[in-house]
Design a protein around this motif. Structure first.
Motif, PDB file in Angstrom:
ATOM      1  N   PHE A   1       6.603   0.234  -7.005  1.00 40.28           N
ATOM      2  CA  PHE A   1       6.560  -1.026  -7.023  1.00 40.28           C
ATOM      3  C   PHE A   1       5.839  -1.494  -8.309  1.00 40.28           C
ATOM      4  CE2 PHE A   1       6.743   0.120  -2.401  1.00 40.28           C
ATOM      5  CZ  PHE A   1       7.954  -0.735  -2.036  1.00 40.28           C
ATOM      6  N   THR A   2       6.316  -2.611  -8.915  1.00 40.32           N
ATOM      7  CA  THR A   2       5.584  -3.371  -9.814  1.00 40.32           C
ATOM      8  C   THR A   2       4.325  -3.874  -9.230  1.00 40.32           C
ATOM      9  OG1 THR A   2       6.833  -5.340  -9.678  1.00 40.32           O
ATOM     10  CG2 THR A   2       7.586  -3.935 -11.359  1.00 40.32           C
TER      11      THR A   2
ATOM     12  N   VAL B   1       4.259  -5.524  -5.330  1.00 38.56           N
ATOM     13  CA  VAL B   1       3.097  -5.130  -4.309  1.00 38.56           C
ATOM     14  C   VAL B   1       2.691  -6.352  -3.888  1.00 38.56           C
ATOM     15  CG1 VAL B   1       0.839  -4.118  -3.947  1.00 38.56           C
ATOM     16  CG2 VAL B   1       2.517  -2.970  -5.458  1.00 38.56           C
ATOM     17  N   VAL B   2       2.388  -7.427  -4.666  1.00 36.50           N
ATOM     18  CA  VAL B   2       1.986  -8.791  -3.831  1.00 36.50           C
ATOM     19  C   VAL B   2       2.901  -9.287  -3.140  1.00 36.50           C
ATOM     20  CG1 VAL B   2       0.909 -10.987  -4.769  1.00 36.50           C
ATOM     21  CG2 VAL B   2       0.255  -8.896  -5.967  1.00 36.50           C
TER      22      VAL B   2
ATOM     23  N   SER C   1       3.407  -7.838   0.061  1.00 35.44           N
ATOM     24  CA  SER C   1       2.609  -6.956   0.864  1.00 35.44           C
ATOM     25  C   SER C   1       2.332  -7.314   2.161  1.00 35.44           C
ATOM     26  CB  SER C   1       1.105  -7.727   0.078  1.00 35.44           C
ATOM     27  OG  SER C   1       1.089  -8.994   0.115  1.00 35.44           O
ATOM     28  N   ARG C   2       2.805  -8.484   2.714  1.00 35.59           N
ATOM     29  CA  ARG C   2       2.620  -8.698   4.242  1.00 35.59           C
ATOM     30  C   ARG C   2       3.756  -7.835   4.743  1.00 35.59           C
ATOM     31  NH1 ARG C   2      -0.740 -11.262   1.362  1.00 35.59           N
ATOM     32  NH2 ARG C   2      -2.194 -12.729   2.688  1.00 35.59           N
TER      33      ARG C   2
ATOM     34  N   ILE D   1       4.569  -4.601   3.669  1.00 30.23           N
ATOM     35  CA  ILE D   1       3.845  -3.178   3.342  1.00 30.23           C
ATOM     36  C   ILE D   1       2.567  -3.081   4.414  1.00 30.23           C
ATOM     37  CG2 ILE D   1       2.657  -1.805   1.852  1.00 30.23           C
ATOM     38  CD1 ILE D   1       4.280  -3.375  -0.498  1.00 30.23           C
ATOM     39  N   ILE D   2       1.971  -3.867   4.566  1.00 28.18           N
ATOM     40  CA  ILE D   2       1.041  -3.755   5.570  1.00 28.18           C
ATOM     41  C   ILE D   2       1.100  -3.384   6.999  1.00 28.18           C
ATOM     42  CG2 ILE D   2      -1.104  -4.638   4.255  1.00 28.18           C
ATOM     43  CD1 ILE D   2      -0.882  -7.415   5.604  1.00 28.18           C
ATOM     44  N   LEU D   3       2.408  -3.944   7.472  1.00 30.28           N
ATOM     45  CA  LEU D   3       2.961  -3.486   8.723  1.00 30.28           C
ATOM     46  C   LEU D   3       3.437  -1.960   8.901  1.00 30.28           C
ATOM     47  CD1 LEU D   3       5.670  -6.277   9.099  1.00 30.28           C
ATOM     48  CD2 LEU D   3       3.690  -6.341  10.316  1.00 30.28           C
ATOM     49  N   PRO D   4       2.643  -1.360  10.003  1.00 29.35           N
ATOM     50  CA  PRO D   4       2.991  -0.027  10.243  1.00 29.35           C
ATOM     51  C   PRO D   4       4.324   0.211  10.357  1.00 29.35           C
ATOM     52  CG  PRO D   4       1.240  -0.859  11.783  1.00 29.35           C
ATOM     53  CD  PRO D   4       1.861  -2.324  10.972  1.00 29.35           C
TER      54      PRO D   4
ATOM     55  N   VAL E   1       6.609  -0.998   8.765  1.00 35.02           N
ATOM     56  CA  VAL E   1       7.639  -1.192   7.235  1.00 35.02           C
ATOM     57  C   VAL E   1       6.938  -0.280   6.562  1.00 35.02           C
ATOM     58  CG1 VAL E   1       8.440  -2.732   5.779  1.00 35.02           C
ATOM     59  CG2 VAL E   1       8.279  -3.464   8.085  1.00 35.02           C
ATOM     60  N   GLY E   2       5.791  -0.606   5.704  1.00 36.18           N
ATOM     61  CA  GLY E   2       5.028   0.074   4.787  1.00 36.18           C
ATOM     62  C   GLY E   2       6.012  -0.015   3.595  1.00 36.18           C
ATOM     63  N   GLY E   3       5.442   0.724   2.498  1.00 33.07           N
ATOM     64  CA  GLY E   3       6.240   0.859   1.417  1.00 33.07           C
ATOM     65  C   GLY E   3       7.394   1.462   1.362  1.00 33.07           C
ATOM     66  N   LYS E   4       7.472   2.547   2.580  1.00 33.70           N
ATOM     67  CA  LYS E   4       8.854   3.187   2.625  1.00 33.70           C
ATOM     68  C   LYS E   4       9.961   2.185   3.343  1.00 33.70           C
ATOM     69  CE  LYS E   4       7.372   7.749   2.890  1.00 33.70           C
ATOM     70  NZ  LYS E   4       6.599   8.756   4.003  1.00 33.70           N
TER      71      LYS E   4
END
Lengths: 267, 81
Positions: free
Chosen positions: A3-4, A8-9, A12-13, A15-18, A20-23
């Motif tokens: 991610f750029t 990431v920003v 972000s909401r 990505i912080i979900l278990p 979802v996440g980056g994957k």
């Protein structure tokens, strides 16, 4: 995926979900969806899926923006009256999230072109406003094996269902044949409180994200009925019909013929 | 006790919540189970919230150390995807 800093920003909401996440966000970013209609349902659907960062969204609609649309079709505006809906929608969606590729198709879906359109997409979303399209889209998705989110609204009631070919019911298991033209409400009998397609469309967008993520339970074998006046949500079981003409054991619909057009009022 | 050698180190000084956790989580996701991540940070709230969130997500917090007036080092072992 990488991610750029901005991504990431932006996400972000998610990505912080278990769940979802980056994957998961990577799956969303790689997904390609095909949306039918840039109207009452298509606007909130595409708005939220664009915000979520879905990689590619095609929108097909052959209509132009009319003043009477603006009470519910939230991508369009007074300034875009008279412009093709798909162009009006694309401009707003591009501004919202440049990560997302929006493909605007000003065309009418037909039995001849639909399979070619949907073949490169992972999920199909029906935000159309008429029965011939609804049945055409259902049959095409069953034949092509594409998951389909289907939504409908009228007056104060909305319906949502999710069709996963081979793993649950299809629209014809629910309503085998199109209703005859006389039973479909005419334009004057129609009407819809403007928020209603927003609610049903966002439910469809949520179903699509869950299909992409592979999380939770989608409305497979289920029809969700929302009654806005009573504020009730009702889930109705829809078993797969073994005798369904398109997804049953011995289907009679094995190709798309040209019998979808009926003489309905389309306003 | 043997000193744990991290497989990866990140410096997230300057980041605030929730980006402290977002960066840490993305890094953990890219690592293999059993590997150890060392996080250097200076946002006080994150010294508490990152260990808690990592535990909630099923990872193991090996240590949280305040190394000077403004900086912390957190060591996490990846336990699950």
């Amino acid at each position: 995926m990488e991610f750029t800093d901005d991504q990431v920003v932006r996400y972000s909401r998610h990505i912080i979900l278990p769940e979802v996440g980056g994957k998961g966000q990577g799956k969303i970013s790689a997904a390609k969806v095909f949306l039918i209609g840039a109207g009452g349902l298509g606007c909130p659907i595409s708005y939220y899926l664009t915000a979520a960062g879905v990689g590619k969204i095609a929108i097909v609609d052959d209509d132009v923006v009319d003043l009477s649309n603006l009470q519910r079709q939230i991508l369009h505006s007074t300034k875009t009256i008279g412009r093709p809906k798909v162009e009006s929608a694309k401009a707003v969606l591009n501004d919202l999230n440049p990560d997302v590729e929006i493909v605007a198709i000003k065309d009418r879906l037909t039995p001849e072109n639909i399979l070619g359109f949907i073949k490169d997409y992972d999920i199909v979303i029906d935000g159309s406003d008429n029965f011939p399209t609804r049945y055409l889209v259902n049959d095409a998705c069953v034949l092509a094996g594409k998951p389909l989110s289907s939504g409908a609204v009228l007056r104060f009631e909305g319906q949502v269902t999710t069709i996963v070919p081979g793993k649950g019911h299809c629209y014809r298991c629910l309503f085998e044949e199109m209703p005859p033209a006389g039973l479909v409400p005419s334009c004057q009998e129609g009407g819809v409180l403007g928020v209603l397609p927003g609610i049903i469309g966002t439910l469809q967008a949520m179903e699509v994200l869950k299909l992409i993520l592979g999380k939770g339970d989608v409305l497979k074998n289920t029809l969700l009925i929302y009654d806005a006046l009573r504020t009730t949500f009702r889930k109705v079981k829809v078993p797969k019909n073994p005798d369904c003409p398109v997804c049953g054991t011995h289907p009679t619909i094995t190709a798309l013929c040209s019998s979808y057009e009926a003489n309905y009022c389309r306003a | 006790m043997d000193e744990i050698i991290p497989d990866k180190k990140i410096d997230i000084r300057g980041l605030k919540c929730p980006y402290t956790f977002v960066r840490s989580k993305l890094t953990i996701e890219s690592m293999n189970t059993g590997e150890v991540l060392e996080i250097l940070l200076n946002y006080p709230e994150a010294a508490v919230s990152i260990p808690k969130s990592m535990q909630d997500h099923g990872q193991r917090v090996l240590s949280v150390n305040k190394i000077n007036d403004t900086e912390w080092v957190i060591v996490i072992r990846k336990e699950r995807d």
